[in-house]
Structures are given as C-alpha cells and as structure tokens.
Design a protein around this motif. Sequence first.
Motif, PDB file in Angstrom:
ATOM      1  N   ALA A  18      73.743 105.228  45.291  1.00 58.50           N
ATOM      2  CA  ALA A  18      75.186 105.046  45.487  1.00 58.50           C
ATOM      3  C   ALA A  18      75.959 106.107  44.707  1.00 58.50           C
ATOM      4  N   MET A  19      75.512 106.384  43.487  1.00 57.28           N
ATOM      5  CA  MET A  19      76.185 107.407  42.682  1.00 57.28           C
ATOM      6  C   MET A  19      76.001 108.779  43.326  1.00 57.28           C
ATOM      7  N   LEU A  20      74.795 109.056  43.805  1.00 57.21           N
ATOM      8  CA  LEU A  20      74.550 110.332  44.472  1.00 57.21           C
ATOM      9  C   LEU A  20      75.461 110.508  45.680  1.00 57.21           C
ATOM     10  N   ALA A  21      75.590 109.471  46.467  1.00 58.32           N
ATOM     11  CA  ALA A  21      76.454 109.545  47.648  1.00 58.32           C
ATOM     12  C   ALA A  21      77.898 109.823  47.244  1.00 58.32           C
ATOM     13  N   ASP A  22      78.356 109.152  46.192  1.00 59.06           N
ATOM     14  CA  ASP A  22      79.728 109.363  45.721  1.00 59.06           C
ATOM     15  C   ASP A  22      79.919 110.784  45.207  1.00 59.06           C
ATOM     16  N   LEU A  23      78.971 111.271  44.422  1.00 55.59           N
ATOM     17  CA  LEU A  23      79.074 112.633  43.896  1.00 55.59           C
ATOM     18  C   LEU A  23      79.094 113.653  45.024  1.00 55.59           C
ATOM     19  N   LYS A  24      78.234 113.456  46.010  1.00 56.03           N
ATOM     20  CA  LYS A  24      78.179 114.388  47.144  1.00 56.03           C
ATOM     21  C   LYS A  24      79.464 114.346  47.968  1.00 56.03           C
ATOM     22  N   ARG A  25      80.037 113.161  48.125  1.00 54.55           N
ATOM     23  CA  ARG A  25      81.300 113.022  48.863  1.00 54.55           C
ATOM     24  C   ARG A  25      82.420 113.761  48.131  1.00 54.55           C
ATOM     25  N   ARG A  26      82.468 113.578  46.800  1.00 48.74           N
ATOM     26  CA  ARG A  26      83.497 114.246  46.001  1.00 48.74           C
ATOM     27  C   ARG A  26      83.318 115.765  46.039  1.00 48.74           C
ATOM     28  N   LYS A  27      82.065 116.214  45.989  1.00 43.91           N
ATOM     29  CA  LYS A  27      81.780 117.648  46.049  1.00 43.91           C
ATOM     30  C   LYS A  27      82.223 118.231  47.394  1.00 43.91           C
TER      31      LYS A  27
END
Length: 52
Positions: A32-41
């Motif tokens: 979930a954190m990875l998905a959020d970080l990738k979305r923000r990036k």
Amino acid sequence: MQNAHYTALEAKHASLESRIVEEQARPAPDLAMLADLKRRKLRLKEELSSLQ
C-alpha cells in the motif's frame, strides 16, 4: 521563481524514488505504501512535464 519550483519538484521526485527503492528492498515491502509513493511520484512527474 519557476526554476526554483521546478528544482524543488525534481528534489521531491528524487526523494520519492529513493523511498520506493528502500521499500522494495525490504524483505516484506508494504504494498500500500509502495502504491502511494508511486502515485505521488507520477503526479510530480506529470507536473514537471507540464512546466517544461
């Protein structure tokens, strides 16, 4: 002013990339954190593209 903004966005983008790499290197990454970080990036990348 716009150049400073662009530079700040690039720094945030690089920081997010670093956090993504760190999280992926963990034995059990938080997906979930990875998905959020990738979305923000991705949002930052789109904003950078619009400023060029």
